[in-house]
Design a protein around this motif. Structure first.
Motif, PDB file in Angstrom:
ATOM      1  N   LEU A 121       0.884  -1.221  -0.018  1.00 60.87           N
ATOM      2  CA  LEU A 121       0.125   0.093   0.127  1.00 60.87           C
ATOM      3  C   LEU A 121       1.073   1.298  -0.249  1.00 60.87           C
ATOM      4  O   LEU A 121       1.874   1.507   0.923  1.00 60.87           O
ATOM      5  CB  LEU A 121      -0.770   0.098   1.158  1.00 60.87           C
ATOM      6  N   VAL A 122       0.898   2.102  -1.115  1.00 59.63           N
ATOM      7  CA  VAL A 122       1.542   3.277  -1.322  1.00 59.63           C
ATOM      8  C   VAL A 122       1.045   4.460  -1.381  1.00 59.63           C
ATOM      9  O   VAL A 122      -0.086   4.624  -1.803  1.00 59.63           O
ATOM     10  CB  VAL A 122       2.358   3.153  -2.801  1.00 59.63           C
ATOM     11  N   ASP A 123       1.243   5.272  -0.188  1.00 60.05           N
ATOM     12  CA  ASP A 123       0.832   6.492   0.304  1.00 60.05           C
ATOM     13  C   ASP A 123      -0.745   6.760   0.233  1.00 60.05           C
ATOM     14  O   ASP A 123      -1.334   7.762   0.021  1.00 60.05           O
ATOM     15  CB  ASP A 123       1.344   7.528  -0.987  1.00 60.05           C
ATOM     16  N   ARG A 124      -1.376   5.747   0.987  1.00 60.34           N
ATOM     17  CA  ARG A 124      -2.624   5.635   0.998  1.00 60.34           C
ATOM     18  C   ARG A 124      -3.492   5.898  -0.423  1.00 60.34           C
ATOM     19  O   ARG A 124      -4.593   6.366  -0.290  1.00 60.34           O
ATOM     20  CB  ARG A 124      -3.108   6.624   1.976  1.00 60.34           C
ATOM     21  N   THR A 125      -2.824   5.457  -1.616  1.00 64.12           N
ATOM     22  CA  THR A 125      -3.470   5.979  -2.928  1.00 64.12           C
ATOM     23  C   THR A 125      -3.755   4.914  -3.628  1.00 64.12           C
ATOM     24  O   THR A 125      -4.544   4.779  -4.580  1.00 64.12           O
ATOM     25  CB  THR A 125      -3.009   7.111  -3.553  1.00 64.12           C
ATOM     26  N   VAL A 126      -2.658   3.807  -3.380  1.00 59.80           N
ATOM     27  CA  VAL A 126      -2.871   2.887  -4.647  1.00 59.80           C
ATOM     28  C   VAL A 126      -2.229   1.605  -3.886  1.00 59.80           C
ATOM     29  O   VAL A 126      -1.349   1.713  -2.930  1.00 59.80           O
ATOM     30  CB  VAL A 126      -1.856   2.892  -5.772  1.00 59.80           C
ATOM     31  N   ALA A 127      -2.821   0.440  -4.065  1.00 64.59           N
ATOM     32  CA  ALA A 127      -2.625  -0.948  -3.546  1.00 64.59           C
ATOM     33  C   ALA A 127      -2.446  -2.000  -4.366  1.00 64.59           C
ATOM     34  O   ALA A 127      -2.945  -1.981  -5.541  1.00 64.59           O
ATOM     35  CB  ALA A 127      -3.542  -1.195  -2.345  1.00 64.59           C
ATOM     36  N   ALA A 128      -1.553  -2.849  -4.130  1.00 64.69           N
ATOM     37  CA  ALA A 128      -1.246  -4.119  -4.974  1.00 64.69           C
ATOM     38  C   ALA A 128      -1.415  -5.215  -3.952  1.00 64.69           C
ATOM     39  O   ALA A 128      -1.082  -5.681  -2.980  1.00 64.69           O
ATOM     40  CB  ALA A 128      -0.039  -4.202  -5.539  1.00 64.69           C
ATOM     41  N   VAL A 129      -2.419  -6.269  -4.445  1.00 69.14           N
ATOM     42  CA  VAL A 129      -2.762  -7.392  -3.612  1.00 69.14           C
ATOM     43  C   VAL A 129      -2.661  -8.778  -4.771  1.00 69.14           C
ATOM     44  O   VAL A 129      -3.224  -8.500  -5.751  1.00 69.14           O
ATOM     45  CB  VAL A 129      -4.304  -7.299  -3.051  1.00 69.14           C
ATOM     46  N   PRO A 130      -2.012  -9.821  -4.472  1.00 67.68           N
ATOM     47  CA  PRO A 130      -1.777 -11.047  -5.279  1.00 67.68           C
ATOM     48  C   PRO A 130      -3.376 -11.531  -5.704  1.00 67.68           C
ATOM     49  O   PRO A 130      -4.291 -11.445  -4.883  1.00 67.68           O
ATOM     50  CB  PRO A 130      -1.053 -11.706  -4.560  1.00 67.68           C
ATOM     51  N   LEU A 131      -3.425 -11.944  -6.909  1.00 68.90           N
ATOM     52  CA  LEU A 131      -4.658 -12.255  -7.346  1.00 68.90           C
ATOM     53  C   LEU A 131      -5.174 -13.459  -6.620  1.00 68.90           C
ATOM     54  O   LEU A 131      -6.270 -13.875  -6.183  1.00 68.90           O
ATOM     55  CB  LEU A 131      -4.674 -12.692  -8.688  1.00 68.90           C
ATOM     56  N   ASP A 132      -4.040 -14.426  -6.191  1.00 70.45           N
ATOM     57  CA  ASP A 132      -4.326 -15.507  -5.269  1.00 70.45           C
ATOM     58  C   ASP A 132      -4.178 -15.192  -3.735  1.00 70.45           C
ATOM     59  O   ASP A 132      -4.236 -16.138  -2.924  1.00 70.45           O
ATOM     60  CB  ASP A 132      -3.682 -16.726  -5.748  1.00 70.45           C
ATOM     61  N   LEU A 133      -3.879 -13.944  -3.377  1.00 66.96           N
ATOM     62  CA  LEU A 133      -3.452 -13.353  -2.017  1.00 66.96           C
ATOM     63  C   LEU A 133      -2.145 -13.808  -1.604  1.00 66.96           C
ATOM     64  O   LEU A 133      -1.859 -13.652  -0.408  1.00 66.96           O
ATOM     65  CB  LEU A 133      -4.766 -13.689  -0.998  1.00 66.96           C
ATOM     66  N   GLU A 134      -1.567 -14.912  -2.323  1.00 65.17           N
ATOM     67  CA  GLU A 134      -0.412 -15.360  -1.744  1.00 65.17           C
ATOM     68  C   GLU A 134       0.946 -14.732  -2.554  1.00 65.17           C
ATOM     69  O   GLU A 134       1.835 -14.645  -1.905  1.00 65.17           O
ATOM     70  CB  GLU A 134      -0.509 -16.896  -1.827  1.00 65.17           C
ATOM     71  N   LEU A 135       0.960 -15.014  -3.795  1.00 70.30           N
ATOM     72  CA  LEU A 135       2.112 -14.883  -4.456  1.00 70.30           C
ATOM     73  C   LEU A 135       1.762 -13.702  -5.670  1.00 70.30           C
ATOM     74  O   LEU A 135       1.011 -14.093  -6.489  1.00 70.30           O
ATOM     75  CB  LEU A 135       2.635 -15.952  -5.325  1.00 70.30           C
ATOM     76  N   PHE A 136       2.746 -12.804  -5.578  1.00 67.62           N
ATOM     77  CA  PHE A 136       2.617 -11.778  -6.608  1.00 67.62           C
ATOM     78  C   PHE A 136       2.885 -12.074  -8.169  1.00 67.62           C
ATOM     79  O   PHE A 136       2.391 -11.710  -8.997  1.00 67.62           O
ATOM     80  CB  PHE A 136       3.682 -10.428  -6.430  1.00 67.62           C
ATOM     81  N   TYR A 137       3.910 -13.198  -8.086  1.00 66.35           N
ATOM     82  CA  TYR A 137       4.065 -13.883  -9.460  1.00 66.35           C
ATOM     83  C   TYR A 137       3.041 -14.512 -10.101  1.00 66.35           C
ATOM     84  O   TYR A 137       3.112 -14.599 -11.312  1.00 66.35           O
ATOM     85  CB  TYR A 137       5.150 -14.783  -9.280  1.00 66.35           C
ATOM     86  N   ASN A 138       1.959 -14.940  -9.502  1.00 69.41           N
ATOM     87  CA  ASN A 138       0.731 -15.508 -10.097  1.00 69.41           C
ATOM     88  C   ASN A 138      -0.292 -14.525 -10.650  1.00 69.41           C
ATOM     89  O   ASN A 138      -1.278 -14.809 -11.129  1.00 69.41           O
ATOM     90  CB  ASN A 138      -0.042 -16.451  -8.984  1.00 69.41           C
ATOM     91  N   GLY A 139       0.161 -13.209 -10.423  1.00 69.14           N
ATOM     92  CA  GLY A 139      -0.798 -11.989 -10.946  1.00 69.14           C
ATOM     93  C   GLY A 139      -1.069 -11.189  -9.623  1.00 69.14           C
ATOM     94  O   GLY A 139      -1.066 -11.412  -8.525  1.00 69.14           O
ATOM     95  N   LEU A 140      -1.418  -9.929  -9.888  1.00 69.86           N
ATOM     96  CA  LEU A 140      -1.785  -8.818  -8.953  1.00 69.86           C
ATOM     97  C   LEU A 140      -2.953  -7.860  -9.376  1.00 69.86           C
ATOM     98  O   LEU A 140      -3.164  -7.831 -10.570  1.00 69.86           O
ATOM     99  CB  LEU A 140      -0.594  -8.124  -8.533  1.00 69.86           C
ATOM    100  N   LEU A 141      -3.632  -7.364  -8.453  1.00 67.86           N
ATOM    101  CA  LEU A 141      -4.702  -6.666  -8.522  1.00 67.86           C
ATOM    102  C   LEU A 141      -4.215  -5.379  -7.980  1.00 67.86           C
ATOM    103  O   LEU A 141      -4.029  -4.893  -7.040  1.00 67.86           O
ATOM    104  CB  LEU A 141      -5.930  -6.904  -7.654  1.00 67.86           C
ATOM    105  N   LEU A 142      -4.074  -4.154  -9.143  1.00 72.73           N
ATOM    106  CA  LEU A 142      -3.773  -2.838  -8.735  1.00 72.73           C
ATOM    107  C   LEU A 142      -5.219  -2.084  -8.355  1.00 72.73           C
ATOM    108  O   LEU A 142      -6.106  -2.078  -9.117  1.00 72.73           O
ATOM    109  CB  LEU A 142      -2.877  -2.327  -9.938  1.00 72.73           C
ATOM    110  N   ILE A 143      -5.092  -1.737  -6.986  1.00 73.60           N
ATOM    111  CA  ILE A 143      -6.245  -0.907  -6.642  1.00 73.60           C
ATOM    112  C   ILE A 143      -5.895   0.451  -6.346  1.00 73.60           C
ATOM    113  O   ILE A 143      -5.272   0.992  -5.757  1.00 73.60           O
ATOM    114  CB  ILE A 143      -6.625  -1.621  -5.281  1.00 73.60           C
ATOM    115  N   ARG A 144      -6.977   1.422  -6.963  1.00 70.59           N
ATOM    116  CA  ARG A 144      -7.111   2.737  -6.776  1.00 70.59           C
ATOM    117  C   ARG A 144      -8.336   3.464  -6.198  1.00 70.59           C
ATOM    118  O   ARG A 144      -8.568   4.427  -5.902  1.00 70.59           O
ATOM    119  CB  ARG A 144      -6.616   3.725  -8.079  1.00 70.59           C
TER     120      ARG A 144
END
Length: 241
Positions: A121-144
């Motif tokens: 979570l960067v500067d309370r403006t954007v977050a990244a969460v793994p699509l499987d909640l475990e490993l970023f290598y398997n894909g991520l969700l960029l949340i704004r």
């Protein structure tokens, strides 16, 4: 623990609500090693004030994740932490040997029995969460989405308040390296991190394929590597992102 679990449920509920209300997605999914690497590098480059994470350095053990990807992800985390005024990492207790082993990430860390999911979570403006909640290598969700980001920040705040400090855990912040990237190579580095093909990058930069290839070679030489994945990691380490 009930308050912590409630905050995690609030964060997940906010993501689901943002995805369903008004048919507006909670975030942008990112898949593929190159695009994920570019997204992590972008988060590192955008960090200015605060970096909050749920992190498990031991999570990748036993998975066939390419070493260059792990190196780049680690370099991006270090680069983001060096940029931020405040860094708070929440780490599961079983990963204590990893953070004591000198990962070189500055800032503060606290321990919990287990983390609910991995998160940046960067500067309370954007977050990244793994699509499987475990490993970023398997894909991520960029949340704004501000509602989801606020919920994630609150979940982290509650977990942080209940977590414990590692005994004698100190990681000094290294001095930021000088910015020695030649100006003409900055667009080339950005194109590599974005995962563009050579043809697409050359067209966007308004140069011939031969000139672009030569600039890539110059960038690799400046970074002391012949691997494009390692180039991103080395650029992050030098503070060129």
């Amino acid at each position: 623990m009930a308050e912590s679990a409630g905050s995690v449920m609030l964060a997940r509920s906010a993501m689901n609500r943002a995805a369903t209300e008004g048919q507006r997605p909670a975030g942008r999914p990112v898949r593929g090693a190159r695009r994920i690497s570019a997204a992590l590098a972008g988060l590192a480059a955008s960090t200015r004030h605060e970096l909050l994470t749920f992190d498990d350095p031991a999570a990748t053990t036993g998975y066939a994740i390419p070493g260059p990807f792990l190196e780049l992800a680690g370099a991006c985390m270090r680069a983001a932490a060096e940029r931020a005024d405040e860094v708070r990492r929440i780490v599961p207790r079983h990963a204590l040997p990893h953070i004591e082993g000198g990962l070189g990430i500055p800032g503060r860390a606290r321990l919990v029995e287990s983390i609910p999911f991995k998160m940046i979570l960067v500067d309370r403006t954007v977050a990244a969460v793994p699509l499987d909640l475990e490993l970023f290598y398997n894909g991520l969700l960029l949340i704004r989405d501000p509602v989801v980001v606020q919920a994630l920040g609150r979940a982290h705040h509650v977990c942080w308040a209940m977590a414990e400090d590692p005994v004698a855990y100190t990681v000094p912040s290294p001095s930021p390296p000088p910015d020695g990237l030649p100006p003409q190579l900055r667009p080339v580095l950005d194109a590599l991190l974005a995962g563009l093909t050579d043809e697409t990058a050359a067209a966007r930069l308004g140069m011939s394929a031969r000139t672009y290839s030569r600039r890539v070679g110059e960038l690799m030489a400046a970074l002391g590597t012949t691997s494009r994945f390692r180039a991103g990691a080395e650029a992050a380490r030098r503070g060129w992102l």
